[in-house]
Enzyme design. Structure first.
Site, mmCIF file in Angstrom:
data_model
loop_
_atom_site.group_PDB
_atom_site.id
_atom_site.type_symbol
_atom_site.label_atom_id
_atom_site.label_comp_id
_atom_site.label_asym_id
_atom_site.label_seq_id
_atom_site.Cartn_x
_atom_site.Cartn_y
_atom_site.Cartn_z
ATOM 1 N N HIS A 118 9.366 6.071 4.610
ATOM 2 C CA HIS A 118 8.714 6.813 5.688
ATOM 3 C C HIS A 118 8.085 5.840 6.663
ATOM 4 O O HIS A 118 7.688 4.726 6.297
ATOM 5 C CB HIS A 118 7.669 7.786 5.146
ATOM 6 N N GLY A 162 0.799 -1.224 0.000
ATOM 7 C CA GLY A 162 0.000 0.000 0.000
ATOM 8 C C GLY A 162 0.828 1.269 0.000
ATOM 9 O O GLY A 162 0.325 2.340 0.352
HETATM 10 P P1 AMP Z 1 2.043 5.459 2.117
HETATM 11 O O1 AMP Z 1 0.695 5.328 1.476
HETATM 12 O O2 AMP Z 1 2.366 4.431 3.138
HETATM 13 O O3 AMP Z 1 3.124 5.576 1.061
HETATM 14 O O4 AMP Z 1 2.013 6.816 2.923
HETATM 15 C C1 AMP Z 1 2.045 8.050 2.304
HETATM 16 C C2 AMP Z 1 1.352 9.014 3.221
HETATM 17 O O5 AMP Z 1 1.717 10.328 2.821
HETATM 18 C C3 AMP Z 1 -0.177 8.951 3.182
HETATM 19 O O6 AMP Z 1 -0.663 8.633 4.487
HETATM 20 C C4 AMP Z 1 -0.580 10.350 2.737
HETATM 21 O O7 AMP Z 1 -1.741 10.815 3.378
HETATM 22 C C5 AMP Z 1 0.634 11.161 3.103
HETATM 23 N N1 AMP Z 1 0.860 12.378 2.332
HETATM 24 C C6 AMP Z 1 0.800 12.525 0.986
HETATM 25 N N2 AMP Z 1 1.117 13.784 0.638
HETATM 26 C C7 AMP Z 1 1.405 14.439 1.780
HETATM 27 C C8 AMP Z 1 1.804 15.773 2.084
HETATM 28 N N3 AMP Z 1 1.999 16.699 1.121
HETATM 29 N N4 AMP Z 1 2.006 16.107 3.381
HETATM 30 C C9 AMP Z 1 1.814 15.188 4.357
HETATM 31 N N5 AMP Z 1 1.451 13.912 4.136
HETATM 32 C C10 AMP Z 1 1.247 13.546 2.868
#
Ligand code: AMP
Length: 116
Positions: free
Chosen positions: A102, A95
């Site tokens: 991160h 996912g």
């Molecule tokens: P994943 O889906 O594990 O790759 O996590 C990516 C996360 O980044 C998701 O929970 C998104 O909501 C978050 N996300 C995407 N763009 C941003 C942004 N500009 N600032 C903060 N969080 C973000």
């Protein structure tokens, strides 16, 4: 991102806005833009690594910094005692939607197990 720039590199470089919870010279922690829990913070290395699959033997010191930052985030967000979850999604089935390593720090409510 549309121009091919990694979004979390842009956030780490201050080119995109974020709500910073913790930062040092190697690690940045900022609030997730679409929180899935009362506390939802992303902890990232400033240096670009695509996922846990990019973590090589020599990254031990960086991982220690990341996990020390995770503990500090938990303290600052008030979930150190109540508990929290640390998640790193990798690849399609994991996912992962942003290709920059991160760690999600989720807390402030009971975390069900297993995750969906
Ligand atoms: P994943 O889906 O594990 O790759 O996590 C990516 C996360 O980044 C998701 O929970 C998104 O909501 C978050 N996300 C995407 N763009 C941003 C942004 N500009 N600032 C903060 N969080 C973000």
């Amino acid at each position: 991102m549309a121009d091919g720039r990694c979004m979390f590199c842009a956030i780490a470089d201050g080119e995109l806005p974020s709500t910073v919870v913790y930062e040092d010279d190697e690690v940045l922690a900022f609030r997730d833009i679409a929180p899935r829990a009362p506390v939802h913070v992303l902890v990232v290395p400033r240096r670009h690594l695509a996922s846990v699959m990019d973590v090589a033997d020599g990254e031990g010191p960086l991982l220690a910094r990341i996990f020390a930052a995770i503990g500090e985030v938990a303290r600052r967000e008030g979930v150190a005692d109540s508990g929290f979850r640390v998640v790193s999604n990798a690849g399609r089935n994991g996912g992962q939607t942003v290709a920059h390593l991160h760690f999600h720090v989720l807390g402030g409510r009971f975390m069900t197990w297993p995750p969906g």
